[in-house]
Design an enzyme around this catalytic site. Structure first.
Site, PDB file in Angstrom:
ATOM      1  N   THR A  96      -0.802   6.629  11.766  1.00 28.90           N
ATOM      2  CA  THR A  96      -0.305   7.394  12.998  1.00 28.90           C
ATOM      3  C   THR A  96      -1.061   7.758  13.983  1.00 28.90           C
ATOM      4  OG1 THR A  96      -0.837   9.644  11.621  1.00 28.90           O
ATOM      5  CG2 THR A  96       1.334   8.418  10.954  1.00 28.90           C
TER       6      THR A  96
ATOM      7  N   GLU B 169       0.515   1.409  10.315  1.00 26.74           N
ATOM      8  CA  GLU B 169      -0.883   1.158  10.156  1.00 26.74           C
ATOM      9  C   GLU B 169      -1.716   2.374  10.616  1.00 26.74           C
ATOM     10  OE1 GLU B 169      -2.409  -2.530  10.373  1.00 26.74           O
ATOM     11  OE2 GLU B 169      -0.375  -3.809  10.416  1.00 26.74           O
TER      12      GLU B 169
ATOM     13  N   LEU C 252       0.812  -1.144   0.019  1.00 31.52           N
ATOM     14  CA  LEU C 252       0.218  -0.016   0.023  1.00 31.52           C
ATOM     15  C   LEU C 252       0.992   1.112   0.103  1.00 31.52           C
ATOM     16  CD1 LEU C 252      -2.799   1.459   0.334  1.00 31.52           C
ATOM     17  CD2 LEU C 252      -2.469   1.245   2.857  1.00 31.52           C
TER      18      LEU C 252
ATOM     19  N   PRO D 203       6.461   5.887  -1.839  1.00 34.45           N
ATOM     20  CA  PRO D 203       7.529   7.098  -1.316  1.00 34.45           C
ATOM     21  C   PRO D 203       6.644   8.332  -1.112  1.00 34.45           C
ATOM     22  CG  PRO D 203       8.402   5.583  -2.948  1.00 34.45           C
ATOM     23  CD  PRO D 203       7.166   5.272  -2.766  1.00 34.45           C
TER      24      PRO D 203
ATOM     25  N   GLU E  18      -1.662  10.565  14.802  1.00 36.07           N
ATOM     26  CA  GLU E  18      -2.430  11.676  14.374  1.00 36.07           C
ATOM     27  C   GLU E  18      -3.645  11.108  13.657  1.00 36.07           C
ATOM     28  OE1 GLU E  18       1.493  12.963  15.491  1.00 36.07           O
ATOM     29  OE2 GLU E  18       0.750  11.338  14.183  1.00 36.07           O
TER      30      GLU E  18
END
Length: 392
Positions: free
Chosen positions: A378, A376, A135, A138, A380
């Site tokens: 963050t 998986e 998934l 970069p 946040e």
């Protein structure tokens, strides 16, 4: 007892006999098989093939899958219990299992055709092969709408081009496949049409980079993948075309419960090691655990681990009962990753200089903990999901 989930509905959240038996079995395995080799694999950065092989023989990779495909006929909560016990001694082994099950095999189980399940699941559920989920890219992490990898139909084949980053289990000697999220067109609303396509290992054009040099999880396999004109048959499309985004949202919701369990294991491992050390290490004429500052620090660590465990138990119970659990999964992941990071910091302090050494488990725990606030989803993102579910 809730017959659907195997969890007690009382305040204690007691485990069923089956779940408790599994927990004890994995606890013993972690202590006797995983722990003695964890430091060596960690320092050398080697993948623990022998440990993974034994986990396969135990049936851990097949825990939440039906017996018809070679699974153990258990549930997702059983997987979470196993992850917690493994992470109490080694997060690298725990994340190898978590990613292989929730990101590798689960998408094929959830969305695959009968033929796809028959083709790929038996080896994955036996631990003979590992699956990965491609998934992250970069330039596309938390914002999956920024995916750049493309897949187009050409002559009855999907032709895939792009790159993937931070993909767990993608380059081991036993990696069987990578499920790749790719843009397959444009939807009626003008948004990207995202689908998932299974790419077997060894497919021409699939380039597997050397392992990353990581701060933590040093014995797990994490790599970058390049896809240049990768061709796979049209029937390697997983699920319905254009439903890839919805698919991985469901997979990530479930995965957050599993990651929370892993984080609780690390948090509890910090308590285990700190209690042991505080009873043995003496300062000022008595064991350091007899000093209130140390005792209270460890008490806070236990409170954090206990609270986080209740959070993932609740999320797992809701999931298995078929009730909405997105908010609870986000809460569990947020609370548990915070507990892991805070406990790792506190455990290192309790151990003093020894806590800074990789020979001591808490040194490895400290390095392993940070990624739990990132991978998986963050912290946040978890707060965003919770706020959205509250209507904000």
């Amino acid at each position: 007892m809730d017959a659907t989930t195997g969890l007690s509905t009382g305040l204690s959240y007691g485990l069923s006999e089956e779940h408790e038996a599994l927990r004890k079995t994995v606890e013993e395995f972690a202590r006797e098989v995983v722990a003695p080799v964890a430091a060596e694999h960690y320092v050398q950065g080697t993948f623990p093939y022998d440990v993974v092989r034994q986990m396969g023989r135990m049936g851990l990779f097949g825990l939440p899958f039906p017996e018809e495909h070679g699974g153990m006929g258990g549930d997702y909560f059983a997987l979470c219990l196993a992850l917690e016990e493994l992470a109490r001694v080694d997060s690298s082994v725990a994340i190898t299992l978590e990613a292989a099950v929730s990101l590798g095999a689960m998408p094929i189980h959830r969305f695959g055709t009968p033929e796809q399940r028959e083709r790929w699941l038996p080896r994955l559920l036996a631990g003979d092969g590992l699956g990965a989920f491609g998934l992250t890219e970069p330039g596309a992490g938390s914002d999956a709408s920024m995916l750049r990898t493309t897949a187009r139909l050409e002559g009855g084949e999907w032709v895939i081009d792009g790159a993937k980053s931070f993909i767990t289990n993608s380059g081991t000697d036993i990696t069987d496949l990578v499920t790749v999220a790719a843009v397959t067109g444009t939807g009626p609303d003008g948004r990207k049409e995202i689908s998932t396509v299974v790419v077997p290992s060894g497919t021409p054009g699939l380039a597997v980079a050397p392992p990353y040099s990581k701060v933590g999880w040093c014995a797990s396999d994490t790599r970058e993948l390049g896809l240049a004109g990768v061709r796979v048959p049209e029937d390697h499309l997983l699920g319905e075309r254009g439903r890839g985004y919805a698919q991985f949202l469901r997979i990530l919701d479930e995965g957050r419960v599993a990651i929370a369990a892993l984080a609780v294991g690390l948090a509890q491992g910090c308590v285990d090691e700190s209690v042991r050390y505080a009873k043995e290490r003496e300062a000022f004429g008595r064991p350091i655990g007899g000093h209130q500052a140390v005792a209270f620090a460890i008490a806070d660590m236990e409170a954090r681990a206990h609270t986080a465990r209740l959070a993932y138990y609740d999320a797992a119970a809701r999931m298995l009962a078929g009730r909405p659990f997105k908010r609870q999964a986000a809460i569990a992941k947020l609370v548990a990753s915070d507990a892991a990071m805070d406990n790792a910091r506190a455990a290192t302090q309790v151990h003093g200089g020894y806590g800074f050494m990789n020979d001591y488990a808490v040194g490895r725990f400290y390095r392993d903990a940070k990624i739990l606030e990132v991978g998986e989803g963050t912290s946040e993102v978890q707060r965003m999901l919770i706020a959205r579910d509250l209507g904000l």
